[in-house]
Write a protein that holds these residues in place. Sequence first.
Motif, mmCIF file in Angstrom:
data_model
loop_
_atom_site.group_PDB
_atom_site.id
_atom_site.type_symbol
_atom_site.label_atom_id
_atom_site.label_comp_id
_atom_site.label_asym_id
_atom_site.label_seq_id
_atom_site.Cartn_x
_atom_site.Cartn_y
_atom_site.Cartn_z
ATOM 1 N N GLU A 147 -18.858 -80.004 76.676
ATOM 2 C CA GLU A 147 -19.602 -80.902 77.568
ATOM 3 C C GLU A 147 -20.844 -81.447 76.878
ATOM 4 O O GLU A 147 -21.198 -82.618 77.042
ATOM 5 N N LEU A 148 -21.506 -80.602 76.089
ATOM 6 C CA LEU A 148 -22.701 -81.048 75.372
ATOM 7 C C LEU A 148 -22.354 -82.142 74.375
ATOM 8 O O LEU A 148 -23.042 -83.174 74.302
ATOM 9 N N ARG A 149 -21.280 -81.946 73.612
ATOM 10 C CA ARG A 149 -20.888 -82.956 72.626
ATOM 11 C C ARG A 149 -20.428 -84.237 73.315
ATOM 12 O O ARG A 149 -20.670 -85.341 72.830
ATOM 13 N N ALA A 150 -19.725 -84.093 74.450
ATOM 14 C CA ALA A 150 -19.305 -85.283 75.193
ATOM 15 C C ALA A 150 -20.511 -86.052 75.697
ATOM 16 O O ALA A 150 -20.543 -87.294 75.660
ATOM 17 N N ARG A 151 -21.529 -85.311 76.164
ATOM 18 C CA ARG A 151 -22.753 -85.960 76.642
ATOM 19 C C ARG A 151 -23.469 -86.662 75.499
ATOM 20 O O ARG A 151 -23.985 -87.778 75.662
ATOM 21 N N GLU A 152 -23.511 -86.011 74.326
ATOM 22 C CA GLU A 152 -24.151 -86.628 73.171
ATOM 23 C C GLU A 152 -23.419 -87.912 72.769
ATOM 24 O O GLU A 152 -24.049 -88.918 72.438
ATOM 25 N N ALA A 153 -22.077 -87.874 72.807
ATOM 26 C CA ALA A 153 -21.299 -89.070 72.473
ATOM 27 C C ALA A 153 -21.575 -90.182 73.490
ATOM 28 O O ALA A 153 -21.689 -91.357 73.123
ATOM 29 N N GLU A 154 -21.707 -89.785 74.758
ATOM 30 C CA GLU A 154 -22.009 -90.766 75.808
ATOM 31 C C GLU A 154 -23.378 -91.398 75.574
ATOM 32 O O GLU A 154 -23.551 -92.612 75.720
ATOM 33 N N LEU A 155 -24.349 -90.551 75.196
ATOM 34 C CA LEU A 155 -25.697 -91.059 74.942
ATOM 35 C C LEU A 155 -25.704 -91.985 73.730
ATOM 36 O O LEU A 155 -26.410 -93.001 73.719
ATOM 37 N N ARG A 156 -24.931 -91.635 72.700
ATOM 38 C CA ARG A 156 -24.844 -92.519 71.523
ATOM 39 C C ARG A 156 -24.234 -93.861 71.903
ATOM 40 O O ARG A 156 -24.689 -94.907 71.438
ATOM 41 N N GLU A 157 -23.210 -93.816 72.762
ATOM 42 C CA GLU A 157 -22.588 -95.063 73.201
ATOM 43 C C GLU A 157 -23.576 -95.889 74.017
ATOM 44 O O GLU A 157 -23.645 -97.114 73.853
ATOM 45 N N HIS A 158 -24.360 -95.211 74.864
ATOM 46 C CA HIS A 158 -25.371 -95.925 75.634
ATOM 47 C C HIS A 158 -26.412 -96.545 74.714
ATOM 48 O O HIS A 158 -26.887 -97.664 74.972
ATOM 49 N N VAL A 160 -25.930 -97.565 71.668
ATOM 50 C CA VAL A 160 -25.319 -98.742 71.036
ATOM 51 C C VAL A 160 -25.327 -99.917 72.004
ATOM 52 O O VAL A 160 -25.687 -101.045 71.631
ATOM 53 N N GLN A 161 -24.949 -99.654 73.262
ATOM 54 C CA GLN A 161 -24.934 -100.715 74.258
ATOM 55 C C GLN A 161 -26.334 -101.261 74.507
ATOM 56 O O GLN A 161 -26.522 -102.478 74.659
ATOM 57 N N LEU A 162 -27.319 -100.361 74.516
ATOM 58 C CA LEU A 162 -28.698 -100.788 74.723
ATOM 59 C C LEU A 162 -29.168 -101.667 73.571
ATOM 60 O O LEU A 162 -29.838 -102.692 73.787
ATOM 61 N N ALA A 163 -28.801 -101.275 72.345
ATOM 62 C CA ALA A 163 -29.185 -102.081 71.179
ATOM 63 C C ALA A 163 -28.557 -103.468 71.249
ATOM 64 O O ALA A 163 -29.210 -104.476 70.932
ATOM 65 N N LEU A 164 -27.281 -103.527 71.681
ATOM 66 C CA LEU A 164 -26.616 -104.824 71.816
ATOM 67 C C LEU A 164 -27.288 -105.668 72.895
ATOM 68 O O LEU A 164 -27.473 -106.880 72.728
ATOM 69 N N GLN A 165 -27.644 -105.020 74.002
ATOM 70 C CA GLN A 165 -28.323 -105.739 75.076
ATOM 71 C C GLN A 165 -29.684 -106.266 74.617
ATOM 72 O O GLN A 165 -30.074 -107.386 74.954
ATOM 73 N N GLN A 166 -30.384 -105.453 73.826
ATOM 74 C CA GLN A 166 -31.680 -105.886 73.314
ATOM 75 C C GLN A 166 -31.534 -107.084 72.385
ATOM 76 O O GLN A 166 -32.377 -107.993 72.386
ATOM 77 N N GLN A 167 -30.453 -107.082 71.602
ATOM 78 C CA GLN A 167 -30.203 -108.228 70.732
ATOM 79 C C GLN A 167 -29.975 -109.490 71.557
ATOM 80 O O GLN A 167 -30.478 -110.570 71.222
ATOM 81 N N VAL A 168 -29.190 -109.336 72.640
ATOM 82 C CA VAL A 168 -28.938 -110.489 73.515
ATOM 83 C C VAL A 168 -30.231 -110.966 74.154
ATOM 84 O O VAL A 168 -30.512 -112.174 74.223
ATOM 85 N N ILE A 169 -31.048 -110.000 74.607
ATOM 86 C CA ILE A 169 -32.319 -110.360 75.224
ATOM 87 C C ILE A 169 -33.213 -111.100 74.245
ATOM 88 O O ILE A 169 -33.870 -112.092 74.588
#
Length: 288
Positions: A147-158, A160-169
Amino acid sequence: MADTHDDELAALRAENERLRGELTALAQAEERFRVLFEHSWDALLIFDRTGIIDCNSAALRMLRCDDRSQLRSLHPAQLSPERQPDGRLSREKSIEMDDTARRRGAHRFEWLHQRLDGELFPVEVTLTPVNLPSGPMMLVVWRDVSELRAREAELREHAVQLALQQQVIRRLSTPVISVAAGVLLVPIVGELDRDGAAAMTSSVLQAIGERRARAVILDLTGADDLDVDTTAALVRTGTAASLLGAGVVLAGIKPSLARTLVGLDLDLSQVRTTSTAEQAIAAALATV
């Protein structure tokens, strides 16, 4: 003689009582250990060079095993995939981990194990050498970190998505507008940091190539005060644009920005400045 016999008998009885007390204490200690061992939330196993000798219910649940006898004589490395995530053979690496635990007195590391139904799962392993009456053993503690590793992977994906959103912004906050044939206007409003300046530079250079622009106006009228790094990035944008055949005009220069520009140890020959965007547009139209 009778007194001597009575003394010896009393001594034997006292020794017998002492031994009974030690056996009782030992039995109680073993019972406490069994209770702690069996009811521990963490998976616990004991193994020696012949393989697993015992394990608790948590280990059985973790491995999805119904019968302890299925695990006996297996080394924990056999409850693993052929190779670990680093590419090393589980069989070979497990020997190194065991040796490290014996040398240090304990060893904690992460390992990829395999349930009896074939599912792989990551665990934090703690190996501790122990000496039991039957000989040296290794006590193993497993903590499932799936569960910890899954959460870490989820946070990494978030992230990445945040970085992409910031680029769009950033792209949306510094749009590249065609105000006339060959003239581009980039209005900069609010805060612009070094990363935003870099994204803007990329957009401007791409637009110069796509729209065959000859002039680019960076309108700083609505921008907040810029730091030295961001100001230097704007100057470098002008240098890069000149290599593509376009001139850059910094419009809406404030006194604070003028002081920063003067203090930069950069070539400003490729960058023109004006007080207003209107002046910049008029000057650009006169040159294209």
